[in-house]
Each structure stands twice: as C-alpha cells, then as structure tokens.
Design an enzyme around this catalytic site. Structure first.
Site, PDB file in Angstrom:
ATOM      1  N   LEU A 100      10.758   1.564   7.160  1.00  0.00           N
ATOM      2  CA  LEU A 100      10.412   1.989   6.208  1.00  0.00           C
ATOM      3  C   LEU A 100      11.189   3.299   5.757  1.00  0.00           C
ATOM      4  O   LEU A 100      10.999   4.077   6.505  1.00  0.00           O
ATOM      5  CB  LEU A 100       8.816   2.303   6.219  1.00  0.00           C
ATOM      6  CG  LEU A 100       7.941   2.691   5.036  1.00  0.00           C
ATOM      7  CD1 LEU A 100       8.085   1.378   4.087  1.00  0.00           C
ATOM      8  CD2 LEU A 100       6.908   3.326   5.360  1.00  0.00           C
ATOM      9  N   GLU A 140      11.827   2.542  14.236  1.00  0.00           N
ATOM     10  CA  GLU A 140      11.065   3.713  13.782  1.00  0.00           C
ATOM     11  C   GLU A 140       9.917   3.569  14.590  1.00  0.00           C
ATOM     12  O   GLU A 140       9.678   2.731  15.568  1.00  0.00           O
ATOM     13  CB  GLU A 140      10.905   3.550  12.397  1.00  0.00           C
ATOM     14  CG  GLU A 140      10.029   2.119  11.868  1.00  0.00           C
ATOM     15  CD  GLU A 140       9.737   2.118  10.496  1.00  0.00           C
ATOM     16  OE1 GLU A 140       9.478   3.026   9.982  1.00  0.00           O
ATOM     17  OE2 GLU A 140       9.655   0.810  10.095  1.00  0.00           O
ATOM     18  N   TYR A 151       0.850  -1.201   0.074  1.00  0.00           N
ATOM     19  CA  TYR A 151       0.013   0.099   0.181  1.00  0.00           C
ATOM     20  C   TYR A 151       0.714   1.333   0.049  1.00  0.00           C
ATOM     21  O   TYR A 151       2.115   1.163   0.209  1.00  0.00           O
ATOM     22  CB  TYR A 151      -0.854   0.076   1.168  1.00  0.00           C
ATOM     23  CG  TYR A 151      -0.261   0.282   2.645  1.00  0.00           C
ATOM     24  CD1 TYR A 151       0.558  -0.572   3.182  1.00  0.00           C
ATOM     25  CD2 TYR A 151      -0.332   1.644   3.220  1.00  0.00           C
ATOM     26  CE1 TYR A 151       1.063  -0.273   4.475  1.00  0.00           C
ATOM     27  CE2 TYR A 151       0.068   1.852   4.294  1.00  0.00           C
ATOM     28  CZ  TYR A 151       0.766   1.061   5.033  1.00  0.00           C
ATOM     29  OH  TYR A 151       1.425   1.492   6.265  1.00  0.00           O
ATOM     30  N   LYS A 183       6.527  -1.965   2.001  1.00  0.00           N
ATOM     31  CA  LYS A 183       5.472  -1.060   2.679  1.00  0.00           C
ATOM     32  C   LYS A 183       4.036  -2.256   2.340  1.00  0.00           C
ATOM     33  O   LYS A 183       3.310  -1.837   1.591  1.00  0.00           O
ATOM     34  CB  LYS A 183       5.123  -0.121   1.926  1.00  0.00           C
ATOM     35  CG  LYS A 183       4.133   0.926   3.043  1.00  0.00           C
ATOM     36  CD  LYS A 183       4.342   2.356   2.325  1.00  0.00           C
ATOM     37  CE  LYS A 183       3.146   3.376   3.024  1.00  0.00           C
ATOM     38  NZ  LYS A 183       3.340   3.316   4.773  1.00  0.00           N
TER      39      LYS A 183
END
Ligand code: PDD
Length: 293
Positions: A206, A181, A33, A148
């Site tokens: 990411l 993250e 996505y 992702k």
C-alpha cells in the site's frame, strides 16, 4: 461525550450505528477504506487520502457514493459533531452496497458509505524513539495490497501473531524473501552508509500517505533515498529501521526477530525524520483558525 457515526446519509449515535447484514462489505469484503488523521479538527493530508480512495474505488470498479465535495463536507461535519479537538482519526469505508448474496456486481445498487471518528491520545514521541519490535512473517495476502480494500484477513492474522509474540508489528516477506511492508504500516531501513531505503510503491504494498509525506521530508532534508526492496538479513544488519502509518506516524524499529537494530534505540536519521514529521503535524494543527472545533 457520545460519539457520532455517519451511516448512509445519517448521523447516528456510535453505539446504534449499523449496516444491513447483506452489505457486500460484510459478506465479500467488497469495499475500500481510508484512515485519515486529524489534528485540532484539521485533516492531515486529506487530498492525498481522497486521491488514494479514488484509485481504490476505480480498481474495484466502484462509484463514489457522493461527490468528493460532499464527502469532504461529511468528514468535516463528523469532526465537528464529535468535537475532535486534539488528535483524532477518521475511518471511512465504502462498500459496493446492499444486495442479495451473489458474487457478480449487483445492478442498480448504491454504494454504502460509513464513517467513524475517534479521539486519539497525544502522540508519544518518547515511545516512538524507544522503538518497537517486529517479527518477520510470510506475506499471505492477495496479490493487490496496493488497493486499500477492507479485505484484511491475512493482515489481521499476521498482526495477531505479532502481538502474541510480544511484537508491535509483523514485517511481511514475499516469495523472493523480500520485505513488502507491515500489516498496517510501511517498512523502512537506513543502510550503514546512510541511505534511506523503502520498497517502491508497486503492487506489493500500500502506498502509504505517511510514506509519501516522509519521502518529501527526506527530500527537503537532502537525504539520499532509494526505493527498492530489502530482505530480512539486510534489515537486521541495517543501521536504523522504522515504520510509518497514519496513526503510528514514525516509530523506530529496534528489533527484528532476535536481531537488535543499531544500538537498540532510534537512530540519528530516524530521529531527524521523526521530529520533522512531528513538526509537520503540529504546523497543520497550528493552521486551524480561531477556536478549536
Ligand atoms: N493502515 N500498509 C498497510 C498494509 C496499511 O494498512 C497501512 C495503513 C499503511 C500505511 O499507510 P498510511 O500511511 O496511508 O496510513 C501501509 C491504516 C492506518 C489502518 O489500516 O488502520
């Protein structure tokens, strides 16, 4: 006004938008996505998002459901049909398609594409300055968060834990004690000697499009940037901390677990970067020609 979604070749009322129960995204999270911000009908960093989409698709050995040019057209059409005139977000998801449930890739199946569009409220710069709390949690995701993929269960569980703790985000910590993250954002600190630090875009994170934009802005401001990991203790002792994402832009992080960062408000470098990011989005919106679509 009724929202319109795009589902496998058709524009349909959002409330009626549905995919088949044997879509592999639903059964295996076998899909990817993107979330792209819009401002006055313009896409923010479309090119970079589509490049990352291409990378995610290749990593999962999936085909584009249509040419990139056709996909760009659909995104624009969705913006138009939803009359996104202020800030908005496009959600775009591609799965391997619909097939009887069986783990190996199905033969001869078309990838499935869905897109939604939603208006967003004006960005609250003052709230971004006041900042948010984050908590540290173990990073329990699979080993390829650089893709992702829609496989976000560990992110969802960590975010829920953060929300239940009264925090905005969880910063995930790897086996070596280093922050990777956030569950839906990238993590940054400013050291006491003014160095801007964010983890290098390796397989553990990411590579955020906002992250990349901010790296460019920092370069333009002559800021010293180091891409390296940092641990919770270093973050808690940092002069400043913040997070970035497509929908959060840049938000100061003013507390990590029980430690207050800096003076508990946005720091000077974060402030400069926030205002240049706000200006950048405004400039993209200002470039929208003629009437707002
Ligand atoms: N989240 N890291 C993770 C795990 C993310 O899910 C995101 C984005 C980011 C920031 O990437 P970008 O700057 O390209 O938005 C970092 C999106 C917005 C989401 O899942 O809603």
């Amino acid at each position: 006004m009724s929202r319109i979604a795009y589902v496998n070749g058709r524009y349909v009322p959002h409330r009626q938008a549905a995919v088949h129960i044997e879509d592999r995204g639903y059964q295996f999270s076998d899909g990817v996505y993107e979330v792209i911000a819009t401002v006055r009908g313009r896409l923010v960093d479309e090119e970079a998002h589509l490049q990352r989409l291409d990378r995610s698709l290749s990593a999962l050995r999936m085909r584009w459901p249509m040419t990139p040019a056709a996909l760009r057209f659909v995104v624009r059409e969705l913006i138009r049909r939803n009359r996104l005139s202020g800030l908005g977000a496009i959600y775009l998801q591609i799965t391997r398609g619909v097939a009887p449930r069986n783990h190996p890739f199905p033969a001869g199946v078309e990838p499935a594409l869905v897109m939604t569009a939603r208006p967003l409220p004006p960005f609250d710069v003052e709230a971004a300055r006041r900042g948010v709390r984050v908590i540290a949690l173990p990073d329990e995701r699979w080993k390829r968060p650089d893709i992702k993929s829609v496989s976000l269960l560990a992110n969802v569980l960590a975010k829920q834990q953060a929300v239940e703790a009264g925090a905005y985000e969880a910063w995930l910590v790897d086996d070596k004690g280093l922050i990777t993250e956030g569950t839906a954002s990238n993590a940054w600190i400013v050291t006491r000697d003014g160095e801007l630090v964010t983890r290098q875009a390796d397989r553990a994170i990411l590579n955020g499009i906002t992250r990349c934009a901010l790296i460019n802005l920092a370069g333009a401001h002559g800021v010293r940037l180091v891409e390296r990991p940092f641990d919770i203790a270093e973050a808690q002792n940092a002069a400043e901390a913040f997070l970035t994402s497509t929908t959060s832009w840049l938000k100061a992080v003013v507390r990590i677990d029980d430690a207050v960062i800096g003076d508990g408000r946005i720091g000077p470098l974060s402030e400069r970067l926030l205002s240049s990011y706000v200006d950048r989005v405004a400039a993209i919106g200002a470039a929208a020609s003629g009437t707002v679509r």
